[in-house]
Scaffold this active site. Structure first.
Site, PDB file in Angstrom:
ATOM      1  N   SER A 124       0.831  -1.201   0.000  1.00 24.88           N
ATOM      2  CA  SER A 124       0.000   0.000   0.000  1.00 24.88           C
ATOM      3  C   SER A 124       0.863   1.249   0.000  1.00 24.88           C
ATOM      4  CB  SER A 124      -0.846  -0.035   1.273  1.00 24.88           C
ATOM      5  OG  SER A 124      -1.421   1.210   1.505  1.00 24.88           O
ATOM      6  N   TYR A 148      -2.338  -0.999  10.821  1.00 26.36           N
ATOM      7  CA  TYR A 148      -2.560  -1.599   9.494  1.00 26.36           C
ATOM      8  C   TYR A 148      -1.372  -1.297   8.576  1.00 26.36           C
ATOM      9  CZ  TYR A 148      -3.956  -1.773   4.625  1.00 26.36           C
ATOM     10  OH  TYR A 148      -3.967  -2.013   3.271  1.00 26.36           O
ATOM     11  N   LYS A 152       1.752  -3.742   6.673  1.00 25.77           N
ATOM     12  CA  LYS A 152       2.182  -3.764   5.264  1.00 25.77           C
ATOM     13  C   LYS A 152       3.704  -3.580   5.181  1.00 25.77           C
ATOM     14  CE  LYS A 152      -1.648  -4.661   3.444  1.00 25.77           C
ATOM     15  NZ  LYS A 152      -1.878  -5.929   2.786  1.00 25.77           N
TER      16      LYS A 152
HETATM   17  P1  NAD Z   1     -11.058  -6.964   0.999  1.00 24.94           P
HETATM   18  O1  NAD Z   1     -11.290  -6.965   2.469  1.00 24.94           O
HETATM   19  O2  NAD Z   1     -12.224  -6.692   0.103  1.00 24.94           O
HETATM   20  O3  NAD Z   1     -10.379  -8.336   0.549  1.00 24.94           O
HETATM   21  C1  NAD Z   1      -9.526  -9.074   1.394  1.00 24.94           C
HETATM   22  C2  NAD Z   1     -10.010 -10.517   1.385  1.00 24.94           C
HETATM   23  O4  NAD Z   1      -9.137 -11.293   2.224  1.00 24.94           O
HETATM   24  C3  NAD Z   1     -11.427 -10.669   1.927  1.00 24.94           C
HETATM   25  O5  NAD Z   1     -12.192 -11.417   1.013  1.00 24.94           O
HETATM   26  C4  NAD Z   1     -11.237 -11.423   3.252  1.00 24.94           C
HETATM   27  O6  NAD Z   1     -12.328 -12.265   3.527  1.00 24.94           O
HETATM   28  C5  NAD Z   1      -9.945 -12.174   3.002  1.00 24.94           C
HETATM   29  N1  NAD Z   1      -9.175 -12.498   4.202  1.00 24.94           N
HETATM   30  C6  NAD Z   1      -8.766 -11.674   5.197  1.00 24.94           C
HETATM   31  N2  NAD Z   1      -8.059 -12.369   6.112  1.00 24.94           N
HETATM   32  C7  NAD Z   1      -8.016 -13.661   5.673  1.00 24.94           C
HETATM   33  C8  NAD Z   1      -7.438 -14.855   6.177  1.00 24.94           C
HETATM   34  N3  NAD Z   1      -6.771 -14.876   7.335  1.00 24.94           N
HETATM   35  N4  NAD Z   1      -7.580 -15.985   5.458  1.00 24.94           N
HETATM   36  C9  NAD Z   1      -8.239 -15.994   4.295  1.00 24.94           C
HETATM   37  N5  NAD Z   1      -8.838 -14.903   3.772  1.00 24.94           N
HETATM   38  C10 NAD Z   1      -8.710 -13.738   4.456  1.00 24.94           C
HETATM   39  O7  NAD Z   1      -9.887  -5.905   0.725  1.00 24.94           O
HETATM   40  P2  NAD Z   1      -9.331  -5.337  -0.656  1.00 24.94           P
HETATM   41  O8  NAD Z   1      -9.645  -3.895  -0.726  1.00 24.94           O
HETATM   42  O9  NAD Z   1      -9.690  -6.238  -1.770  1.00 24.94           O
HETATM   43  O10 NAD Z   1      -7.759  -5.445  -0.362  1.00 24.94           O
HETATM   44  C11 NAD Z   1      -6.980  -6.557  -0.779  1.00 24.94           C
HETATM   45  C12 NAD Z   1      -5.573  -6.369  -0.281  1.00 24.94           C
HETATM   46  O11 NAD Z   1      -5.061  -5.137  -0.770  1.00 24.94           O
HETATM   47  C13 NAD Z   1      -5.459  -6.302   1.232  1.00 24.94           C
HETATM   48  O12 NAD Z   1      -4.277  -6.957   1.626  1.00 24.94           O
HETATM   49  C14 NAD Z   1      -5.368  -4.811   1.494  1.00 24.94           C
HETATM   50  O13 NAD Z   1      -4.693  -4.538   2.690  1.00 24.94           O
HETATM   51  C15 NAD Z   1      -4.575  -4.334   0.287  1.00 24.94           C
HETATM   52  N6  NAD Z   1      -4.784  -2.915  -0.038  1.00 24.94           N
HETATM   53  C16 NAD Z   1      -6.048  -2.437  -0.211  1.00 24.94           C
HETATM   54  C17 NAD Z   1      -6.236  -1.088  -0.496  1.00 24.94           C
HETATM   55  C18 NAD Z   1      -7.614  -0.510  -0.673  1.00 24.94           C
HETATM   56  O14 NAD Z   1      -7.745   0.721  -0.635  1.00 24.94           O
HETATM   57  N7  NAD Z   1      -8.647  -1.308  -0.895  1.00 24.94           N
HETATM   58  C19 NAD Z   1      -5.124  -0.235  -0.627  1.00 24.94           C
HETATM   59  C20 NAD Z   1      -3.842  -0.769  -0.450  1.00 24.94           C
HETATM   60  C21 NAD Z   1      -3.685  -2.123  -0.162  1.00 24.94           C
HETATM   61  N1  UFG Z   2     -12.560  11.124   3.476  1.00 24.29           N
HETATM   62  C1  UFG Z   2     -13.561  12.002   3.844  1.00 24.29           C
HETATM   63  N2  UFG Z   2     -14.716  11.472   4.342  1.00 24.29           N
HETATM   64  C2  UFG Z   2     -14.918  10.135   4.491  1.00 24.29           C
HETATM   65  C3  UFG Z   2     -13.889   9.258   4.109  1.00 24.29           C
HETATM   66  C4  UFG Z   2     -12.712   9.785   3.608  1.00 24.29           C
HETATM   67  O1  UFG Z   2     -13.427  13.215   3.734  1.00 24.29           O
HETATM   68  O2  UFG Z   2     -15.993   9.721   4.968  1.00 24.29           O
HETATM   69  C5  UFG Z   2     -11.323  11.674   2.883  1.00 24.29           C
HETATM   70  C6  UFG Z   2     -10.050  11.338   3.661  1.00 24.29           C
HETATM   71  O3  UFG Z   2      -9.815  12.318   4.647  1.00 24.29           O
HETATM   72  C7  UFG Z   2      -8.998  11.326   2.553  1.00 24.29           C
HETATM   73  C8  UFG Z   2      -9.781  10.827   1.329  1.00 24.29           C
HETATM   74  O4  UFG Z   2     -11.150  11.053   1.633  1.00 24.29           O
HETATM   75  O5  UFG Z   2      -8.570  12.638   2.278  1.00 24.29           O
HETATM   76  C9  UFG Z   2      -9.580   9.342   1.052  1.00 24.29           C
HETATM   77  O6  UFG Z   2      -9.852   8.601   2.241  1.00 24.29           O
HETATM   78  P1  UFG Z   2     -10.036   7.002   2.228  1.00 24.29           P
HETATM   79  O7  UFG Z   2     -10.411   6.602   3.618  1.00 24.29           O
HETATM   80  O8  UFG Z   2     -10.958   6.606   1.133  1.00 24.29           O
HETATM   81  O9  UFG Z   2      -8.598   6.480   1.826  1.00 24.29           O
HETATM   82  P2  UFG Z   2      -7.179   6.704   2.512  1.00 24.29           P
HETATM   83  O10 UFG Z   2      -6.345   7.473   1.537  1.00 24.29           O
HETATM   84  O11 UFG Z   2      -7.295   7.224   3.879  1.00 24.29           O
HETATM   85  O12 UFG Z   2      -6.645   5.208   2.644  1.00 24.29           O
HETATM   86  C10 UFG Z   2      -6.779   4.251   1.585  1.00 24.29           C
HETATM   87  C11 UFG Z   2      -6.973   2.857   2.183  1.00 24.29           C
HETATM   88  C12 UFG Z   2      -5.716   2.408   2.883  1.00 24.29           C
HETATM   89  C13 UFG Z   2      -4.539   2.539   1.955  1.00 24.29           C
HETATM   90  C14 UFG Z   2      -4.426   3.960   1.428  1.00 24.29           C
HETATM   91  C15 UFG Z   2      -3.284   4.111   0.452  1.00 24.29           C
HETATM   92  O13 UFG Z   2      -8.051   2.847   3.109  1.00 24.29           O
HETATM   93  O14 UFG Z   2      -5.863   1.065   3.252  1.00 24.29           O
HETATM   94  O15 UFG Z   2      -5.651   4.302   0.774  1.00 24.29           O
HETATM   95  O16 UFG Z   2      -3.455   3.322  -0.639  1.00 24.29           O
HETATM   96  F1  UFG Z   2      -3.414   2.224   2.634  1.00 24.29           F
END
Ligand code: NAD
Ligand code: UFG
Length: 329
Positions: A124, A148, A152
């Site tokens: 991330s 969190y 990572k």
């Molecule tokens: P998500 O929660 O939709 O998907 C994660 C999946 O992993 C889920 O289906 C959950 O059931 C499964 N899971 C969690 N723990 C598990 C375990 N112990 N065993 C088996 N399955 C398990 O999240 P996402 O947004 O698809 O994110 C996927 C990956 O990308 C995550 O590792 C997350 O940290 C990373 N990531 C997400 C974002 C974002 O903004 N969505 C940004 C950066 C990194």
């Molecule tokens: N925000 C609001 N109101 C809300 C939610 C978010 O104003 O209800 C704002 C936040 O302050 C930020 C922007 O919208 O400025 C984006 O916020 P998100 O919560 O959607 O995303 P973040 O950038 O905080 O974090 C996301 C994921 C993390 C990941 C990160 C970098 O949640 O897991 O992007 O990839 F690590």
């Protein structure tokens, strides 16, 4: 390739399964459904017309993970499984360290045992901490603002050590920026549990009337309109980034940002959403959210020059597809 996708029922994993299958790969999903639904697997099959082998397994359970590896001959692993809620990680840090670190260690250990030499990890942009944007892969990482983010950064270090100690292995760390949007079919998308933490699902739920109004966390940041700036990327572009990354793996460690390189503020995103979808999103400005940074966007040059991958979809595409998915729920 025959690819194991952990967390493949989740948001990014399910879209990546679609892209992998459409590129001719075979996909096996391992997910314990702690943040997803088994119906998503049926939707992946419906979109692609191909069968997905699914195991409801916790990746921290080494004997179960081992049992699945013994039945398949995987060429590569894409490891998405993990917990991802920033706020929850502050109140339940041990759950986050346990699940995210142990899950990664177990999948690595079993992959070493069975000689599966390609490992792609979901990292991330949060690992850059409060560096100045654009974030470049060569930057020194700064402490993450929450457990969190620390999981990572720690998983990255574990994988770096593992690849150093095992010649012939390939590890690719993909640092995602902010994925939003959904598959164009509207069948799969982001399905957060309870009240969303992230901006886009909050916007769509306000637009639908499920939530009363959006709270914009601060308008006094040093950005053009004072609201936070992020690099939003269409989840299908992100999915395609995984296909290219796994197909072009090289020996040793690779790190790529997957972002667009463009920053968009909260207010800009809300305005484009309203304009493209013709629907109002009531909002109020509230205090800053603790741990948020002003700006976060990628230098996306390395993935383009080395992998030939570039995000193609616009913010307009992203808000249209997010809204289509919400309307289908
Ligand atoms: P998500 O929660 O939709 O998907 C994660 C999946 O992993 C889920 O289906 C959950 O059931 C499964 N899971 C969690 N723990 C598990 C375990 N112990 N065993 C088996 N399955 C398990 O999240 P996402 O947004 O698809 O994110 C996927 C990956 O990308 C995550 O590792 C997350 O940290 C990373 N990531 C997400 C974002 C974002 O903004 N969505 C940004 C950066 C990194
Ligand atoms: N925000 C609001 N109101 C809300 C939610 C978010 O104003 O209800 C704002 C936040 O302050 C930020 C922007 O919208 O400025 C984006 O916020 P998100 O919560 O959607 O995303 P973040 O950038 O905080 O974090 C996301 C994921 C993390 C990941 C990160 C970098 O949640 O897991 O992007 O990839 F690590």
């Amino acid at each position: 390739m025959n690819i194991l996708v952990t967390g493949g029922a989740g948001y990014i994993g399910s879209h990546t399964c679609v892209s992998l299958i459409e590129s001719g790969h075979t996909v096996t999903v391992m997910d314990n459904l702690c943040n997803s639904k088994v119906e998503t697997i049926d939707k992946i099959e419906l979109i692609t017309g191909k069968k997905v082998t699914f195991y409801n397994i916790d990746v921290t359970n080494e004997s179960e993970v081992d049992r699945i590896f013994s039945k398949h001959d995987f060429d590569a692993i894409i490891h998405f499984a993990g917990l991802k809620s920033v706020g929850e990680s502050v109140s339940k840090p041990l759950d986050y360290y346990y699940n995210n670190l142990l899950g990664t260690i177990v999948v690595c250990r079993v992959s070493l045992k069975y000689g599966v030499k390609r490992f792609v990890f979901s990292s991330s942009a949060t690992v850059y901490g409060d560096n100045e944007s654009p974030f470049v892969e060569t930057m020194k990482l700064l402490p993450a603002a929450n457990p969190y983010g620390e999981t990572k950064a720690m998983c990255e270090r574990i994988l770096m050590d593992m690849v150093k100690a095992n010649s012939g292995y390939s590890v690719t760390l993909l640092r995602y920026f902010n994925p939003i949007g959904a598959h164009e079919s509207g069948l799969i998308g982001e399905l957060p549990n309870g009240i969303p933490n992230n901006l886009m699902p909050y916007i769509t739920q306000v637009a639908k009337g499920k939530l009363e109004k959006l709270k914009i966390f601060g308008n006094d940041y040093p950005t053009a309109d004072g609201t936070g700036v992020r690099d939003y990327i269409h989840v299908m572009d992100l999915a395609e980034g995984h296909v290219v990354a796994v197909e072009k793996m090289k020996d040793g460690l690779q790190i790529y940002n997957l972002g667009t390189g463009k920053g968009t503020s909260v207010l800009q995103l809300v305005n484009v959403f309203e304009e493209v979808n013709g629907i109002r999103v009531p909002y109020e400005i509230t205090d800053r959210r603790p741990g948020d940074i002003a700006e976060c966007y990628a230098d996306a040059g390395k993935a383009e020059s080395e992998l030939g991958w570039k995000a193609r979809q616009t913010i307009r595409d992203m808000v249209r597809d997010s809204w289509r998915f919400e309307q289908n729920l």
